[in-house]
Design an enzyme around this catalytic site. Structure first.
Site, short mmCIF file in Angstrom:
data_model
loop_
_atom_site.label_atom_id
_atom_site.label_comp_id
_atom_site.label_asym_id
_atom_site.label_seq_id
_atom_site.Cartn_x
_atom_site.Cartn_y
_atom_site.Cartn_z
N LYS A 180 0.79 -1.00 -0.23
CA LYS A 180 -0.01 0.11 0.23
C LYS A 180 1.36 1.33 0.00
CE LYS A 180 -1.58 1.23 4.42
NZ LYS A 180 -1.32 3.40 4.82
N ASN A 181 2.16 1.07 0.54
CA ASN A 181 2.69 1.76 0.95
C ASN A 181 3.73 3.11 -0.41
OD1 ASN A 181 1.55 2.87 3.77
ND2 ASN A 181 3.88 2.67 4.48
N ARG A 187 -6.99 -1.16 6.68
CA ARG A 187 -6.22 -0.22 5.99
C ARG A 187 -5.09 -0.35 5.10
NH1 ARG A 187 -4.83 4.51 8.70
NH2 ARG A 187 -4.30 5.43 6.88
N CYS A 239 -4.31 8.20 9.83
CA CYS A 239 -3.78 6.84 11.23
C CYS A 239 -3.40 8.59 12.55
CB CYS A 239 -3.08 6.24 10.88
SG CYS A 239 -2.86 5.10 11.36
N ARG A 281 2.43 13.97 13.48
CA ARG A 281 2.37 13.74 11.62
C ARG A 281 2.43 15.59 11.12
NH1 ARG A 281 0.06 8.51 9.70
NH2 ARG A 281 2.59 7.89 8.25
N PRO A 282 3.78 16.14 11.46
CA PRO A 282 2.85 17.36 11.11
C PRO A 282 3.77 17.47 9.28
CG PRO A 282 5.32 17.26 12.27
CD PRO A 282 4.45 15.86 12.29
N ILE A 283 3.14 18.61 8.93
CA ILE A 283 4.60 18.74 7.02
C ILE A 283 5.01 19.81 7.00
CG2 ILE A 283 2.46 16.54 5.89
CD1 ILE A 283 1.08 19.89 5.50
N ASP A 284 5.80 20.08 7.95
CA ASP A 284 6.58 20.93 7.86
C ASP A 284 7.94 20.62 6.43
OD1 ASP A 284 6.97 19.66 10.14
OD2 ASP A 284 8.65 20.72 10.02
N LEU A 285 8.03 18.96 6.92
CA LEU A 285 9.39 19.08 6.30
C LEU A 285 9.12 18.81 4.42
CD1 LEU A 285 10.97 16.24 7.93
CD2 LEU A 285 11.78 18.68 8.46
N ASP A 295 6.82 0.64 11.66
CA ASP A 295 5.08 -0.31 11.01
C ASP A 295 5.61 -1.68 12.01
OD1 ASP A 295 4.63 2.19 9.96
OD2 ASP A 295 4.26 1.78 8.62
N ARG A 330 -3.57 10.78 4.76
CA ARG A 330 -2.30 11.53 5.02
C ARG A 330 -1.83 11.60 3.39
NH1 ARG A 330 1.50 13.52 7.78
NH2 ARG A 330 2.81 13.23 7.34
C1 UD1 Z 1 5.53 6.39 6.03
C2 UD1 Z 1 4.33 5.48 6.38
C3 UD1 Z 1 3.84 5.37 7.36
C4 UD1 Z 1 5.55 4.71 8.48
C5 UD1 Z 1 6.49 6.11 8.23
C6 UD1 Z 1 7.49 5.96 8.98
C7 UD1 Z 1 3.78 5.57 3.64
C8 UD1 Z 1 1.59 5.77 3.43
N1 UD1 Z 1 2.94 5.92 5.44
O1 UD1 Z 1 4.66 7.44 6.65
O2 UD1 Z 1 3.57 3.81 7.61
O3 UD1 Z 1 4.97 5.03 9.77
O4 UD1 Z 1 7.03 6.43 6.70
O5 UD1 Z 1 8.53 4.51 8.19
O6 UD1 Z 1 4.42 5.99 3.29
N2 UD1 Z 1 7.67 14.27 10.12
C9 UD1 Z 1 7.69 15.65 10.48
N3 UD1 Z 1 7.12 17.26 9.62
C10 UD1 Z 1 6.57 16.70 8.26
C11 UD1 Z 1 6.93 14.56 7.67
C12 UD1 Z 1 7.12 14.23 8.98
O7 UD1 Z 1 8.37 15.73 11.57
O8 UD1 Z 1 6.66 17.13 7.50
C13 UD1 Z 1 8.19 13.34 11.35
C14 UD1 Z 1 7.14 12.06 11.63
O9 UD1 Z 1 6.32 13.14 12.87
C15 UD1 Z 1 7.61 11.23 12.20
C16 UD1 Z 1 8.85 11.38 11.27
O10 UD1 Z 1 9.58 13.13 10.40
O11 UD1 Z 1 7.97 11.43 13.40
C17 UD1 Z 1 9.02 10.18 10.04
O12 UD1 Z 1 7.96 10.73 9.08
P1 UD1 Z 1 7.66 10.75 8.13
O13 UD1 Z 1 9.10 9.08 7.47
O14 UD1 Z 1 7.05 11.54 6.74
O15 UD1 Z 1 6.29 9.14 7.65
P2 UD1 Z 1 5.44 9.26 6.79
O16 UD1 Z 1 5.30 9.41 5.21
O17 UD1 Z 1 3.83 9.69 6.94
#
Ligand code: UD1
Length: 419
Positions: free
Chosen positions: A22-23, A397, A116, A121-125, A305, A92
């Protein structure tokens, strides 16, 4: 409400084909926004999230056709740059489409994503990365209004190797004239698969799987056919299920390279793992041993995961184990539920200490999130007596009919509807 009703105690025996990841599929679907012609994805996994992502593509103008095993996406008709709130709030991964929409239309209006409940789970990055490429992004009333008219190739530094941010920035860079260099990328196999998919459609992405990815801008992407990778987390879940229940299970169609950290942690742990090509046979007939310490890390480290599933195994292991969750701050929600089955787990901040018990006992537990839910099912499979796992929509999911996979291996598990 849908639940699983489990009578614990059966060994697992037999063969199982592992499903598509799925990912991997979610960002690939976002990648379809960049394509001009039809895309066919083989072995398409029909999860709620992937189906929602198809609806997002439809809301942008694509036409999608689901066949027995495949999906066809007609990308030519994509003309819209806005995603509706009701779809974005469901998953997400809707955020991946931001980079792709910006790439295709030079503008985007995207709501804040859902997903989830495992922490902030911010999106700042994601946003910081897109801004480094020149995108202007304004956050107003729950929407991101993005102007990509001045986006240019260049160097993007990601502060932390986020999977989603890496994927989003790759998608945003495919059409930028010149060479884009992304530094501190995540190395997950799903990123390599996204790059392979885009390259097969005409993109020029080099270095996926390493910490530096370089992208030479191209003018357009065609269409074509692609088979995404199989799911390393599902494979890992069933390996751990076999260790927990005991038995002899052969998993087919997996890439054991993708689960090296799990296999390394399970080495010499009362089981035999025999790799032959793309099959892995797991033979387990003794109670597992504790593991002194496991820390979740970005790939190739131990995946967050699989943290709840390995915790279920450690709950019945001989000895005391320590699990440290470094990725997500709220990813111990399954612990309270595991305790209802008799597990002895103490949590302090991001560390859990698990004293293995010789037996767990059936109880009524509730899924709090996707992977935690899978962990509860694994514990229910070994618990004495009957376990009911409620709210399995979380599990649905990421596992397509998990109960059918487990039934095929001999587990006594049924899906029931509770009033
Ligand atoms: C993806 C996977 C999820 C897995 C995760 C970590 C998908 C659809 N989901 O989620 O199943 O658990 O990788 O292997 O592929 N972070 C920030 N700012 C951001 C983005 C991330 O601070 O803008 C932090 C997150 O809060 C977390 C860490 O970075 O602590 C890792 O997150 P990230 O690798 O981005 O996970 P996802 O892509 O959301």
């Amino acid at each position: 409400m849908q639940s699983f009703f489990i009578c614990g105690g059966n060994k697992l025996m037999g063969e199982l084909e592992v499903q598509t990841s799925k990912n991997a599929v979610l960002p690939i679907l976002a990648g379809c926004i960049l394509c001009d012609k039809d895309v066919v994805l083989h072995k398409f996994p029909k999860f709620e999230d992937t189906l929602t992502m198809l609806k997002i593509l439809e809301s942008l103008g694509a036409r999608t056709y689901i066949y027995e095993n495949d999906v066809k996406i007609e990308c030519e008709s994509i003309t819209n740059h806005e995603i509706p709130v009701d779809l974005a709030s469901k998953i997400r991964s809707s955020i991946f489409s931001l980079g792709a929409i910006l790439s295709r239309f030079k503008k985007a209006k995207v709501p804040y994503p859902g997903g989830c409940a495992i922490g902030a789970r911010p999106i700042d990055l994601h946003i910081k990365g897109l801004k480094q490429l020149g995108a202007k992004i304004i956050d107003k009333h729950g929407f991101l209004y993005c102007d990509g008219s001045n986006m240019k190739s260049g160097v993007v530094n990601i502060d932390f190797p986020s999977v989603g941010a890496t994927e989003n920035i790759i998608l945003a860079s495919v059409f930028l004239k010149g060479r884009t260099k992304i530094i501190n990328c995540a190395k997950e196999p799903e990123i390599v698969d996204l790059a392979n998919f885009l390259n097969s459609m005409g993109a020029k992405i080099h270095g996926a799987g390493d910490s530096i990815i370089e992208i030479e801008g191209v003018e357009k992407l065609d269409g074509g056919e692609y088979t995404p990778i199989t799911d390393r987390i599902i494979a890992g879940t069933y390996i751990l299920a076999t260790l927990i229940c005991g038995g002899d299970v052969t998993l087919k169609n997996i890439n054991t390279e993708h689960i090296q950290s799990l296999m390394h942690n399970l080495k010499n742990n009362c089981c035999k793992m025999i790799v032959k090509g793309d099959t892995l046979r797991v033979v387990a007939n003794k109670r597992p041993k504790a593991i002194s310490k496991i820390e979740t890390q970005p790939y190739p480290g131990f995946p967050t995961d699989l943290q709840p599933q390995i915790m279920s195994m450690l709950s019945i292991a001989r000895g005391t184990s320590v699990v440290v969750e470094n990725l997500f701050e709220s990813r111990f929600k399954h612990v309270g539920e595991l305790k209802k089955l008799g597990a002895d787990i103490l949590v302090n901040d991001k560390t859990a200490i698990i004293k293995g018990k010789s037996m767990l006992y059936g109880a009524n537990v509730t899924c709090q999130d996707l992977r935690g839910g899978a962990g509860l099912v694994l514990a229910g499979l070994v618990a004495k007596g009957y376990t009911t796992v409620d709210d399995v929509f979380h599990i649905d999911r990421g596992y397509y009919h998990m109960e059918k996979d487990l039934q095929q291996l001999g587990a006594n598990i049924e899906r029931i509807t509770k009033a």
